[in-house]
Design a protein around this motif. Structure first.
Motif, PDB file in Angstrom:
ATOM      1  N   GLY A 139       1.930  -0.139 -12.303  1.00 21.08           N
ATOM      2  CA  GLY A 139       2.963   0.676 -12.920  1.00 21.08           C
ATOM      3  C   GLY A 139       4.150   0.988 -12.027  1.00 21.08           C
ATOM      4  O   GLY A 139       5.135   1.554 -12.509  1.00 21.08           O
ATOM      5  N   VAL A 140       4.092   0.662 -10.756  1.00 19.26           N
ATOM      6  CA  VAL A 140       5.225   0.921  -9.860  1.00 19.26           C
ATOM      7  C   VAL A 140       6.045  -0.350  -9.716  1.00 19.26           C
ATOM      8  O   VAL A 140       5.608  -1.444 -10.091  1.00 19.26           O
ATOM      9  CB  VAL A 140       4.735   1.411  -8.470  1.00 19.26           C
ATOM     10  N   SER A 141       7.221  -0.195  -9.168  1.00 16.50           N
ATOM     11  CA  SER A 141       8.073  -1.360  -8.928  1.00 16.50           C
ATOM     12  C   SER A 141       7.422  -2.277  -7.902  1.00 16.50           C
ATOM     13  O   SER A 141       6.769  -1.818  -6.957  1.00 16.50           O
ATOM     14  CB  SER A 141       9.446  -0.908  -8.436  1.00 16.50           C
ATOM     15  N   PHE A 142       7.601  -3.569  -8.104  1.00 14.92           N
ATOM     16  CA  PHE A 142       6.993  -4.524  -7.183  1.00 14.92           C
ATOM     17  C   PHE A 142       7.650  -4.491  -5.801  1.00 14.92           C
ATOM     18  O   PHE A 142       7.082  -5.039  -4.850  1.00 14.92           O
ATOM     19  CB  PHE A 142       7.069  -5.939  -7.760  1.00 14.92           C
ATOM     20  N   TYR A 143       8.810  -3.877  -5.715  1.00 18.32           N
ATOM     21  CA  TYR A 143       9.440  -3.749  -4.402  1.00 18.32           C
ATOM     22  C   TYR A 143       8.794  -2.654  -3.560  1.00 18.32           C
ATOM     23  O   TYR A 143       8.999  -2.613  -2.349  1.00 18.32           O
ATOM     24  CB  TYR A 143      10.936  -3.461  -4.560  1.00 18.32           C
ATOM     25  N   VAL A 144       8.021  -1.771  -4.212  1.00 21.09           N
ATOM     26  CA  VAL A 144       7.331  -0.720  -3.461  1.00 21.09           C
ATOM     27  C   VAL A 144       6.242  -1.308  -2.563  1.00 21.09           C
ATOM     28  O   VAL A 144       6.197  -1.002  -1.361  1.00 21.09           O
ATOM     29  CB  VAL A 144       6.764   0.342  -4.423  1.00 21.09           C
ATOM     30  N   PRO A 145       5.328  -2.180  -3.084  1.00 20.62           N
ATOM     31  CA  PRO A 145       4.365  -2.808  -2.162  1.00 20.62           C
ATOM     32  C   PRO A 145       5.030  -3.650  -1.082  1.00 20.62           C
ATOM     33  O   PRO A 145       4.579  -3.657   0.066  1.00 20.62           O
ATOM     34  CB  PRO A 145       3.502  -3.678  -3.094  1.00 20.62           C
ATOM     35  N   ALA A 146       6.125  -4.355  -1.458  1.00 19.99           N
ATOM     36  CA  ALA A 146       6.833  -5.148  -0.456  1.00 19.99           C
ATOM     37  C   ALA A 146       7.424  -4.258   0.627  1.00 19.99           C
ATOM     38  O   ALA A 146       7.366  -4.579   1.823  1.00 19.99           O
ATOM     39  CB  ALA A 146       7.931  -5.976  -1.122  1.00 19.99           C
ATOM     40  N   GLY A 147       7.977  -3.106   0.207  1.00 18.80           N
ATOM     41  CA  GLY A 147       8.527  -2.185   1.186  1.00 18.80           C
ATOM     42  C   GLY A 147       7.463  -1.550   2.054  1.00 18.80           C
ATOM     43  O   GLY A 147       7.676  -1.314   3.248  1.00 18.80           O
ATOM     44  N   ILE A 148       6.286  -1.287   1.458  1.00 21.91           N
ATOM     45  CA  ILE A 148       5.199  -0.680   2.242  1.00 21.91           C
ATOM     46  C   ILE A 148       4.692  -1.655   3.296  1.00 21.91           C
ATOM     47  O   ILE A 148       4.577  -1.314   4.485  1.00 21.91           O
ATOM     48  CB  ILE A 148       4.060  -0.225   1.309  1.00 21.91           C
ATOM     49  N   VAL A 149       4.371  -2.892   2.881  1.00 22.10           N
ATOM     50  CA  VAL A 149       3.833  -3.882   3.823  1.00 22.10           C
ATOM     51  C   VAL A 149       4.887  -4.256   4.865  1.00 22.10           C
ATOM     52  O   VAL A 149       4.622  -4.265   6.079  1.00 22.10           O
ATOM     53  CB  VAL A 149       3.339  -5.132   3.072  1.00 22.10           C
ATOM     54  N   GLY A 150       6.115  -4.539   4.390  1.00 21.57           N
ATOM     55  CA  GLY A 150       7.172  -4.900   5.341  1.00 21.57           C
ATOM     56  C   GLY A 150       7.578  -3.737   6.227  1.00 21.57           C
ATOM     57  O   GLY A 150       7.857  -3.918   7.412  1.00 21.57           O
ATOM     58  N   GLY A 151       7.616  -2.527   5.653  1.00 18.96           N
ATOM     59  CA  GLY A 151       7.959  -1.356   6.459  1.00 18.96           C
ATOM     60  C   GLY A 151       6.916  -1.062   7.514  1.00 18.96           C
ATOM     61  O   GLY A 151       7.252  -0.680   8.642  1.00 18.96           O
ATOM     62  N   CYS A 152       5.639  -1.228   7.160  1.00 15.14           N
ATOM     63  CA  CYS A 152       4.580  -1.051   8.163  1.00 15.14           C
ATOM     64  C   CYS A 152       4.704  -2.081   9.278  1.00 15.14           C
ATOM     65  O   CYS A 152       4.496  -1.770  10.462  1.00 15.14           O
ATOM     66  CB  CYS A 152       3.212  -1.144   7.501  1.00 15.14           C
ATOM     67  N   ALA A 153       5.064  -3.330   8.904  1.00 11.16           N
ATOM     68  CA  ALA A 153       5.268  -4.354   9.934  1.00 11.16           C
ATOM     69  C   ALA A 153       6.443  -4.003  10.832  1.00 11.16           C
ATOM     70  O   ALA A 153       6.377  -4.141  12.054  1.00 11.16           O
ATOM     71  CB  ALA A 153       5.487  -5.713   9.275  1.00 11.16           C
ATOM     72  N   LEU A 154       7.533  -3.511  10.228  1.00  8.51           N
ATOM     73  CA  LEU A 154       8.713  -3.146  11.001  1.00  8.51           C
ATOM     74  C   LEU A 154       8.458  -1.946  11.900  1.00  8.51           C
ATOM     75  O   LEU A 154       9.008  -1.849  13.000  1.00  8.51           O
ATOM     76  CB  LEU A 154       9.877  -2.845  10.052  1.00  8.51           C
TER      77      LEU A 154
END
Length: 239
Positions: A139-154
């Motif tokens: 139900g959330v935007s697909f950019y939220v998981p991308a931001g979480i995984v990529g943000g954690c990497a960053l």
């Protein structure tokens, strides 16, 4: 068992990458973190359209596991060659012939590439985490998981590399850690290629020993007897 080893391979990939990046300058850790964030944002559409069962099937496919095992084995050889490289310039290097000096200059880009090389297995790992997070947050935007995984990497890659630099201030210790993690990664990748299917070889009729087994057993007994008497005779001569 196979699926567990696949997950362990993906899990060990991240600390191996952190250990390798800790050998690079500080700006490189931020650059790699930004690269991983951009990768997650680019793969957003693919992660949203990828069925979970299909991703799991690709992950556990025998050919994919064999390709990963070959990749990490080659990378282990690269890590070993990097860890046991020559450090500094020896006095002989100043008196090399012109041909060897040209060869040394040609090897310089290879050394730079070897120093900055990070396993590409990190990209399938990040994509796998992104897909799992997409299904875990419906139900959330697909950019939220991308931001979480990529943000954690960053965030965490520069943080963990800095922690390694401060706890293992000697570079050789970090290289040993990188070598150990690469070895564990290679072992897990090789174990993941095992199949869960048990094959039963049809038993041959009869209970007697085969001719090859009987000859082998006779040779072993004969060698044991000869060695026993030779040793006993040598003991008597020493006395």
């Amino acid at each position: 068992m196979t699926l567990t080893m696949v997950y362990l391979t993906l899990l060990l990939c991240l600390p191996a990458v952190v250990a390798k990046i800790s050998l690079l300058p500080r700006w490189a850790s931020v650059a790699y973190g930004g690269l991983f964030l951009v990768f997650c944002l680019i793969m957003t559409d693919y992660a949203s359209l990828a069925p979970r069962a299909q991703i799991l099937q690709y992950t556990t496919a025998p050919r994919a596991r064999e390709a990963v095992a070959i990749l990490v084995t080659v990378e282990l050889l690269l890590v070993v060659s990097y860890a046991f490289r020559k450090r500094g310039k020896s006095p002989r290097a100043l008196h090399l012939s012109p041909a060897r000096q040209r060869l040394s200059r040609l090897m310089t880009p290879i050394r730079v590439l070897l120093r900055g090389y990070v396993t590409p297995l990190v990209f399938p790992t990040l994509f796998f985490l992104q897909v799992q997070l997409c299904y875990a947050l419906p139900g959330v935007s697909f950019y939220v998981p991308a931001g979480i995984v990529g943000g954690c990497a960053l965030l965490f890659i520069p943080l963990f590399t800095e922690v390694l630099r401060r706890t293992l201030s000697v570079q050789e210790l970090r290289e040993e850690l990188m070598l150990i993690l690469s070895l564990l990664l290679c072992i897990c990748a090789l174990l993941s290629t095992a199949t869960d299917v048990i094959l039963y070889h049809p038993a041959e009729s009869g209970t007697g020993l085969s001719a090859a087994a009987a000859i082998t057993l006779a040779v072993i007994i004969l060698l044991f007897i000869i060695s026993f008497f030779v040793q006993k005779n040598r003991t008597y001569k020493l006395k």
